[in-house]
Design an enzyme around this catalytic site. Sequence first.
Site, PDB file in Angstrom:
ATOM      1  CG  ASP A  89      -5.664   9.165   6.067  1.00 33.13           C
ATOM      2  OD1 ASP A  89      -5.480   9.443   7.262  1.00 33.13           O
ATOM      3  OD2 ASP A  89      -6.270   9.913   5.293  1.00 33.13           O
ATOM      4  CG  ASP A 142      -4.836  10.569  -7.190  1.00 31.81           C
ATOM      5  OD1 ASP A 142      -4.752   9.840  -6.187  1.00 31.81           O
ATOM      6  OD2 ASP A 142      -5.929  10.947  -7.665  1.00 31.81           O
ATOM      7  NE  ARG A 167      -3.112   7.939  -9.929  1.00 30.32           N
ATOM      8  CZ  ARG A 167      -3.720   7.669  -8.778  1.00 30.32           C
ATOM      9  NH1 ARG A 167      -3.006   7.405  -7.699  1.00 30.32           N
ATOM     10  NH2 ARG A 167      -5.029   7.670  -8.688  1.00 30.32           N
ATOM     11  CG  PHE A 207      -4.063  15.723   0.167  1.00 32.76           C
ATOM     12  CD1 PHE A 207      -4.735  14.512   0.178  1.00 32.76           C
ATOM     13  CD2 PHE A 207      -3.688  16.267  -1.056  1.00 32.76           C
ATOM     14  CE1 PHE A 207      -5.038  13.850  -1.007  1.00 32.76           C
ATOM     15  CE2 PHE A 207      -3.992  15.613  -2.246  1.00 32.76           C
ATOM     16  CZ  PHE A 207      -4.670  14.410  -2.216  1.00 32.76           C
ATOM     17  CD  GLU A 248      -3.016   0.936   0.249  1.00 27.42           C
ATOM     18  OE1 GLU A 248      -2.392   1.519  -0.659  1.00 27.42           O
ATOM     19  OE2 GLU A 248      -4.190   1.198   0.515  1.00 27.42           O
TER      20      GLU A 248
END
Length: 178
Positions: free
Chosen positions: A106, A162, A168, A155, A102
């Site tokens: 989060d 993305d 990305r 973030f 992964e």
Amino acid sequence: MNKINILDKEFAVSIPFEHIQSTVKRMAVKLSGDYQNKKPLFLCVLNGAFMFAADLLKSYTGQCEISFIKLASYAGTKTTGSVRTLIGLEEDIKGRDVIILEDIVDSGITISHLIEDLKSYEPASIKIAALLLKPAAVQKDVRPDYVGLEIPNDFIVGYGLDYNGFGRNLKDIYKITE
Ligand code: 5GP
Ligand code: MG
């Protein structure tokens, strides 16, 4: 150049490429040791983990298989709280040692959903290797078995991650500047 714009937001470099590479290498060395006598199946969670998986597996020294599943839970900069399976699992994982790759854990919703799903196919073991871990995951008691870096609750984009489909391809990881 330290700052970039993606769509309507500004981002600044947070984890440079060199730091990502040494982190991924360290994880690959640890996994190679832990799975020396096994033939694990690495399960890359698309889309976000594609760069992490590619780099990690180049440094993985044992025999292994690699497969992909595609899940989505994010819209814009927030989790939607529900996980959609866009491409499912093809392999029979019964009796296999599965390692989930992964990009980031989060809230932990994606990972716990995936693990519950995989357990029904009776693998020998399931472990999680996550490049990044945010503190919210710790509160929810989801702890990946292998973690690259713990990061604050910002973030981020880049290195596979993305913002609404963009960013990305960036080789460094950037965080939002507001
Ligand atoms: P969770 O279900 O643990 O809340 O979130 C997991 C998924 O949400 C990750 O696999 C990743 O795709 C996405 N995600 C979580 N945090 C971020 C972030 O800061 N940036 C981006 N681009 N995606 C994230
Ligand atoms: Mg992901």
